[in-house]
Design an enzyme around this catalytic site. Structure first.
Site, mmCIF file in Angstrom:
data_model
loop_
_atom_site.group_PDB
_atom_site.id
_atom_site.type_symbol
_atom_site.label_atom_id
_atom_site.label_comp_id
_atom_site.label_asym_id
_atom_site.label_seq_id
_atom_site.Cartn_x
_atom_site.Cartn_y
_atom_site.Cartn_z
ATOM 1 N N GLU A 51 -7.413 48.392 109.539
ATOM 2 C CA GLU A 51 -7.722 49.769 109.913
ATOM 3 C C GLU A 51 -8.651 49.815 111.119
ATOM 4 O O GLU A 51 -8.447 50.568 112.054
ATOM 5 C CB GLU A 51 -8.385 50.479 108.736
ATOM 6 C CG GLU A 51 -8.862 51.889 109.054
ATOM 7 C CD GLU A 51 -9.313 52.629 107.829
ATOM 8 O OE1 GLU A 51 -9.803 51.979 106.886
ATOM 9 O OE2 GLU A 51 -9.162 53.869 107.803
ATOM 10 N N GLU A 111 -7.078 56.423 98.314
ATOM 11 C CA GLU A 111 -6.552 57.267 99.373
ATOM 12 C C GLU A 111 -5.022 57.204 99.351
ATOM 13 O O GLU A 111 -4.384 57.997 98.706
ATOM 14 C CB GLU A 111 -7.150 56.852 100.727
ATOM 15 C CG GLU A 111 -6.997 57.954 101.753
ATOM 16 C CD GLU A 111 -8.044 57.902 102.852
ATOM 17 O OE1 GLU A 111 -9.019 57.152 102.762
ATOM 18 O OE2 GLU A 111 -7.864 58.634 103.835
#
Ligand code: BGC
Length: 872
Positions: A739, A464
């Protein structure tokens, strides 16, 4: 009267950089800060500049400004070099000269470029992942006065001149929206040149240009399928003549030892394929083939506004052990972004394979969170002595590494983790008496370091690593304290502007890449799209950069008008796709958007806040025509919000995020705000002080509690250790911000969600509250020209401190609590003013210098008269 030897003038810079070689503007703004006795006030400044032409220029400007002041001379032309210094003076003429700054324009006009991109020959590095070498030789028949290399690439590059690296940048030219902007580096290479024959060479690899990008398999060759180098070396001789060596059809190319290299997958280097001397004279004899000529519109070449990516630190392993399978496992004690550097000895052809991971599971690396990123580096030994190797064109997010084929030797001596990221100057520090909070802050810092890699990314480890707009929107105020990221973010905002759709839609991530049907084509979404308004405003607030606001104005308006259109006559943004309070801990692992808080509430609250934030911009820019427009819009949306989500002055959406948004974005009247604060505090208490907010609520909740008189509850929330909470991760051994609140589950296993990074800064946005409220230093006027010191001790802390290098110089606060008395010391830089707000509400104004204040605290504390003493 101030004595000159008490005055210092520091950090002279042009635009946002102290490295003003190859600057991209003809009229760079200047800035500096002054250290002077408290009574000294700048009345004017003198700027002197000496050009290579011998011409001396001077300008005297009557002004107290010292941050991003206008260029006082005729605009620079391409390559023009001036040695500039500045002398601020007070009314009596007391002042001092700064150290000189070399300001040199880069190639400002497209017509300055004679170089054309050179691509490796057909058959050389034409498949994704392969790297190439390109080279040329040239002769200098005259002595060298100075030499500049202007260089960029399709792909990433490292350049060598006569066998030596030209600079220490990593992964240049970084990632921008390549079709519109490709960054050129300008380097002083005078000392690398030799009389007579010289050689120049470059290694090229995929990087972001040709490498695989994105999740779900990703896409490669996004910007093109040929690597290319674009370089123009300009060598100046004593008689004023110039030798230009530019990439052209005389260059040759060959495959090198890097067999494969990708940002996600890692690098494979076969040292047996190295070409000794390839960038030195005579090193191009064997198997080199003429390059192909490529194309690049020179109008899209831009100068760097931010420091390059560099190696910034090296860490030795803190533990090494061997797995049952015989693999070497290493723990570096810190989750980081970078790669390993190894020293090995062994037979030619033996293979060392290194894998990376952020966490361990079942005694080995847990690589599932990396998804499709192989994060594996391979080194094939050349043989015959000690070999030292570090991959060049890949990065990994890791704390642990596993080495297969380790040829022995003490890894504590022979392996280092090299930390790599954009080399931003550290400006902010925080300390307090609770080591857990200090560790939390340290984790925020590491997550910023690991994710400020050319662009502000979400994460550094999986497939990502994208410029997610919502993540930086919430984190920018924290980032702007920790590091000087003014140039970095204003550069990235140009890419945001370049990729914003004509209708105002802001992409979810910039640069944009295909991302599956959720993300492509981009749809407008609150929190993420609001970056177009809120982040320029953060830069104005923290760095005093008005030009960012001016440049961003039409794009910011386009976003706000789009949201207005989408919301329709009722001003409720309740249609379309929203991520809402992303990663609310109550959302299931497989769908982080299933938050407790109504998405339309989040979107509408943000619509009001963004319009409100935009409202003062016309006044800042001197454009009074638009003065009331966005304030009126903000009022309308606020009214709509109240009609939809309040009954009898109470929010109908009874969640921590809803209440925090309503309080912090000023959506309620005073009595309602107080009631909302009480309700929020009650909800937090009911939850046992665990967190119940995601991306939208988390950055606001501690402030919302503080604003409504519940600072103790904010501290309880901060200090809670059970899951989910900030200190839960700290208790579980986190060294970066995760996260998910529970990236590591309480039983020690890794969260099963497909999106489980251990290095994501967004939820670390609470550090801004640590700085502004716990320590108590915040800008009260753009660029910290006025500073508010308002510490709010609590949570059993006995001490806190924060320092920040503002554009006016170092500011700071330190407080200590003992025997029912709070002792506060603040530092106000020259050119700024301070306002101190003590617990109990006492206010004191102060000027530059150091000041001490004392206030009684605790139950029944009466306000005593001021005891303020200048500390100088
Ligand atoms: C990213 C984020 C981002 C989010 C939005 C994730 O995959 O890592 O941090 O903002 O997607 O959906």
């Amino acid at each position: 009267m101030s004595r000159t030897d008490e005055i210092g003038v520091h950090d002279l810079r042009a635009e946002q950089t102290a490295a003003a070689l190859g600057i991209g503007t003809a009229a760079p703004r200047l800035g500096w800060w002054t250290s002077a006795p408290p009574a000294w006030r700048q009345q004017r400044y003198v700027v002197e500049a000496l050009g290579d032409d011998g011409e001396f220029r001077t300008a005297t400007v009557t002004s107290g400004d010292s941050v991003l002041v206008p260029w006082p001379f005729a605009p620079l032309v391409s390559r023009q070099h001036l040695r500039v210094r500045v002398r601020p003076e007070d009314a009596s003429g007391a002042g001092a000269w700064s150290a000189p700054l070399d300001v040199e324009a880069g190639l400002l006009e497209p017509g300055d470029w004679t170089a054309v991109p050179v691509e490796p020959a057909d058959g050389v590095a034409d498949s994704t992942g392969s790297a190439a070498l390109v080279r040329a030789e040239f002769t200098l028949t005259q002595p060298v006065v100075s030499a500049r290399l202007h260089v960029t690439a399709h792909g990433v590059h490292e350049v060598e001149l006569n066998g030596r690296r030209t600079d220490d940048a990593v992964l240049a030219p970084g990632w921008t929206s390549y079709p519109s902007r490709l960054v050129v580096t300008t380097l002083d290479v005078t000392d690398l040149l030799l009389p007579g024959a010289n050689a120049i060479g470059a290694v090229l690899a995929d990087g972001w240009y040709r490498g695989r990008l994105g999740f779900g398999g990703g896409t490669d060759r996004l910007y093109g399928d040929r690597l290319a180098l674009l370089a123009q070396l300009e060598v100046r001789h004593p008689d004023g003549s110039v030798t230009t060596v530019a990439t052209d059809d005389r260059w040759t190319s060959a495959a090198g030892p890097i067999v494969a290299s990708g940002l996600y997958d890692g690098e494979h280097h076969d040292a047996r394929l190295e070409r000794p001397g390839w960038s030195s004279v005579g090193g191009g004899d064997d198997g080199w083939r003429p390059v192909r000529l490529g194309a690049r519109d020179p109008a899209t070449l831009v100068a760097a506004e931010a420091p390059p990516i560099r190696r910034t630190q090296r860490l030795r392993p803190v533990a090494a052990w061997t797995s049952p399978e015989g693999l070497l496992l290493l723990d570096f004690g810190q989750n980081l972004t970078g790669r390993l550097r190894i020293r090995v000895r062994g037979d030619a052809g033996s293979v060392v394979r290194i894998r990376h991971a952020e966490v361990l599971e079942h005694g080995g690396l847990c690589t599932r969170p990396l998804r499709d990123a192989a994060a594996t580096d391979v080194y094939v030994l050349r043989g015959g002595g000690e070999e030292e190797w570090e991959p060049r064109f890949t990065l990994h997010g890791f704390r642990y590494a596993e080495i297969d084929g380790w040829p022995g030797g003490d890894p504590a001596q022979a392996v280092e983790a090299v930390v790599v990221h954009s080399d931003l100057e550290r400006t902010g520090r925080f300390a307090c008496s609770d080591p857990r909070v200090e560790r939390l802050h340290e984790n925020v810092l590491w997550s910023m370091r690991g994710n400020f890699v050319s662009i502000p990314t979400d994460c550094p480890q999986r497939d990502e690593r994208l410029g997610w707009t919502g993540d930086i929107q919430v984190f920018a105020p924290t980032a702007a304290f920790l590091h000087d990221c003014a140039g970095f973010l204003s550069s990235w905002l140009r890419d945001v502007a370049a990729e914003q759709e004509a209708d105002g839609t802001v992409p979810w991530y910039v640069p944009t890449i295909p991302g599956g049907s959720w993300w492509t084509p981009s749809r407008p979404g609150a929190v993420w799209g609001d970056v177009a308004v809120l982040t320029p405003w953060t830069l104005w607030e923290r760095f005093g950069d008005r030009a960012v606001l001016a440049r961003q104005w039409s794009r910011a308006v386009a976003w706000v008008e789009l949201v207005e259109r989408l919301s329709g006559d009722d001003h409720l943004w309740d249609e379309g796709f929203q991520l809402g309070d992303w990663l609310d801990p109550a959302a299931p692992p497989e769908d982080p958007s299933l938050a407790r808080t109504d998405r339309s509430l989040v979107a509408t609250a943000y619509a009001a806040h963004t319009a409100r934030t935009l409202a003062p911009t016309p006044a800042v820019l001197g454009n009074d025509r638009e003065a009331d427009r966005f304030a009126r819009l903000a009022d309308d949306v606020r009214q709509a919000f109240r009609s939809r989500w309040t009954v009898d002055g109470r929010l109908t959406e009874d969640t921590q995020t809803a209440l925090a948004l309503a309080i912090r974005f000023g959506l309620l009247d005073d009595a309602e705000t107080a009631a909302a604060g009480d309700r929020l505090a009650a909800l937090v208490r009911e939850a046992g002080h665990t967190i119940a907010t995601g991306f939208a609520g988390t950055p606001l909740i501690c402030d919302a509690l503080t604003d409504t008189g519940h600072v103790d509850t904010a501290y309880a929330l901060l200090l809670e250790e059970s899951c989910p909470s900030w200190l839960y991760a700290v208790r579980m051994g986190a060294t970066t911000i995760w996260e998910r609140w529970d990236s590591l589950l309480p039983d020690g296993t890794v969260n099963p969600g497909g999106m489980t990074s251990f290095n994501h800064y967004a939820l670390g946005a609470v550090a801004d509250w640590l700085h502004r409220v716990v320590a108590g230093v915040a800008p009260a006027a753009p660029g910290y020209r006025a500073i508010r010191f308002a510490p709010q001790p609590g949570g059993g802390l006995t001490h806190a401190a924060a320092d920040v290098r503002t554009p006016y110089g170092p500011a700071g606060i330190e407080w200590r609590l003992a025997d029912g008395e709070l002792a506060v010391e603040v530092t106000v830089p020259t050119g700024a003013t301070g306002e101190v707000v003590l617990p109990g509400g006492r206010r004191e104004a102060c000027g530059p210098g150091r000041h001490r204040f004392f206030a009684p605290v605790g139950a029944g504390a009466e306000l005593t008269g001021p005891r303020s003493s200048p500390a100088r």
